[in-house]
Design a protein around this motif. Structure first.
Motif, short mmCIF file in Angstrom:
data_model
loop_
_atom_site.label_atom_id
_atom_site.label_comp_id
_atom_site.label_asym_id
_atom_site.label_seq_id
_atom_site.Cartn_x
_atom_site.Cartn_y
_atom_site.Cartn_z
N SER A 105 5.32 -0.17 14.66
CA SER A 105 6.50 0.50 14.13
C SER A 105 6.39 1.97 14.50
N SER A 107 7.53 4.32 12.64
CA SER A 107 7.60 5.10 11.41
C SER A 107 6.26 5.77 11.10
N ASN A 112 4.65 4.80 5.30
CA ASN A 112 5.28 3.48 5.39
C ASN A 112 4.23 2.39 5.55
N TYR A 135 8.18 -10.89 4.25
CA TYR A 135 9.35 -10.00 4.20
C TYR A 135 9.35 -9.20 2.90
N ARG A 148 10.83 -4.57 -0.20
CA ARG A 148 10.81 -4.92 1.22
C ARG A 148 9.49 -4.46 1.81
N PRO A 151 8.98 -0.50 6.87
CA PRO A 151 10.14 0.39 7.03
C PRO A 151 11.31 -0.35 7.67
N SER A 152 12.46 0.31 7.71
CA SER A 152 13.69 -0.34 8.18
C SER A 152 13.65 -0.70 9.66
N ASP A 153 12.79 -0.05 10.45
CA ASP A 153 12.76 -0.36 11.88
C ASP A 153 11.87 -1.56 12.20
N ASN A 155 11.12 -5.58 11.68
CA ASN A 155 11.74 -6.83 11.26
C ASN A 155 10.99 -8.06 11.77
N GLU A 208 19.52 -6.70 -0.99
CA GLU A 208 19.23 -7.63 0.09
C GLU A 208 19.70 -9.02 -0.33
#
Length: 251
Positions: A105, A107, A112, A135, A148, A151-153, A155, A208
């Motif tokens: 990632s 981040s 994170n 997840y 979660r 970080p958001s980036d 997946n 979510e």
């Protein structure tokens, strides 16, 4: 892990040694003498972390010990130095080498976290390894709340498998596992390394989509997965264990 220790004068014996993983402070092993400080005390010695300055801060989330050679160990980090990398020691933790970087990632490394769990080595084929990235995970400070993971980036959640001792990894996010599932834990059958159970927790994160979990199993080492039947009122499975003596499964 079972390790050989010397009493001196060439006398070598085996003893069971416990390993402890710490967020912030690296890897520790149990040593003798704790009961001399406090009743039932357990003394520990730092293997990686601040006292081993060259390795820096390492927040370890998972450990795997080679089934036949306890000097070979693997660790994963969820934040700070080496986050997302697989590190290997062949000398009982004295020195470490980064052998792969499967969880990446862009981040910030410290702020994170990306938790990886249940780093596992096959006992039948020592070149095969697994781990999972859920997840959703428990919030460390409020263990009834899920957050979660990552970080958001990031997946790339799910199960990972290596067939070359951790050097390269494939993402097993297919072949029967739900697309948006959260694999909280992995447990390998003690008598059959091809049979692995995956505990999927319930995704219940603020803002979510809510997704129920369950229990899944593979009988071919991860190529295909099937859902196991469990009571309908159980919406998610956070852990799975197998009794090594009679094969009873607990969730």
């Amino acid at each position: 892990r079972d390790v050989e220790r010397s009493r001196g004068l060439g006398d070598v014996y085996k003893r069971q040694e416990y390993l402890f993983a710490s967020g912030e402070h690296g890897l520790w092993r149990g040593v003798s003498g704790g009961e001399s400080v406090v009743e039932h005390g357990v003394a520990v010695e730092q293997i990686t972390g601040e006292s081993k300055g060259v390795y820096g801060a390492t927040s370890i989330c998972s450990i795997a010990v080679h089934p036949t050679n306890p000097d070979i160990m693997y660790i994963q980090m969820f934040r700070q130095s080496f986050r997302g990398e697989i590190r290997k020691s062949t000398d009982g933790g004295k020195t470490w080498t980064n052998i792969s970087y499967p969880i990446q990632s862009s981040s910030d490394l410290s702020a994170n976290i990306i938790r990886q769990k249940d780093l596992t080595i096959s006992k039948e084929d020592l070149s095969i390894m697994y781990f999972t990235v859920p997840y959703s995970d428990y919030c460390p400070f409020t263990p009834t709340q899920f957050i979660r993971n990552g970080p958001s980036d990031f997946n790339a959640f799910g199960i990972y498998r290596s067939k070359d001792g951790g050097v390269t990894w494939e993402w097993l996010n297919h072949a029967g596992l739900p697309t948006n599932g959260s694999v909280a834990r992995l447990t390998m059958h003690p008598n059959n390394s091809l049979q692995i159970y995956a505990a999927l927790n319930r995704v219940n994160v603020d803002e979510e989509p809510k997704t129920n979990g369950g229990l899944f199993v593979t009988n071919d080492g991860g190529d295909t997965w099937q859902r196991e039947s469990i009571p309908l009122e159980i919406l998610g499975v956070n852990h799975v264990s197998i009794n090594q003596f009679d094969g009873t499964i607990y969730i």
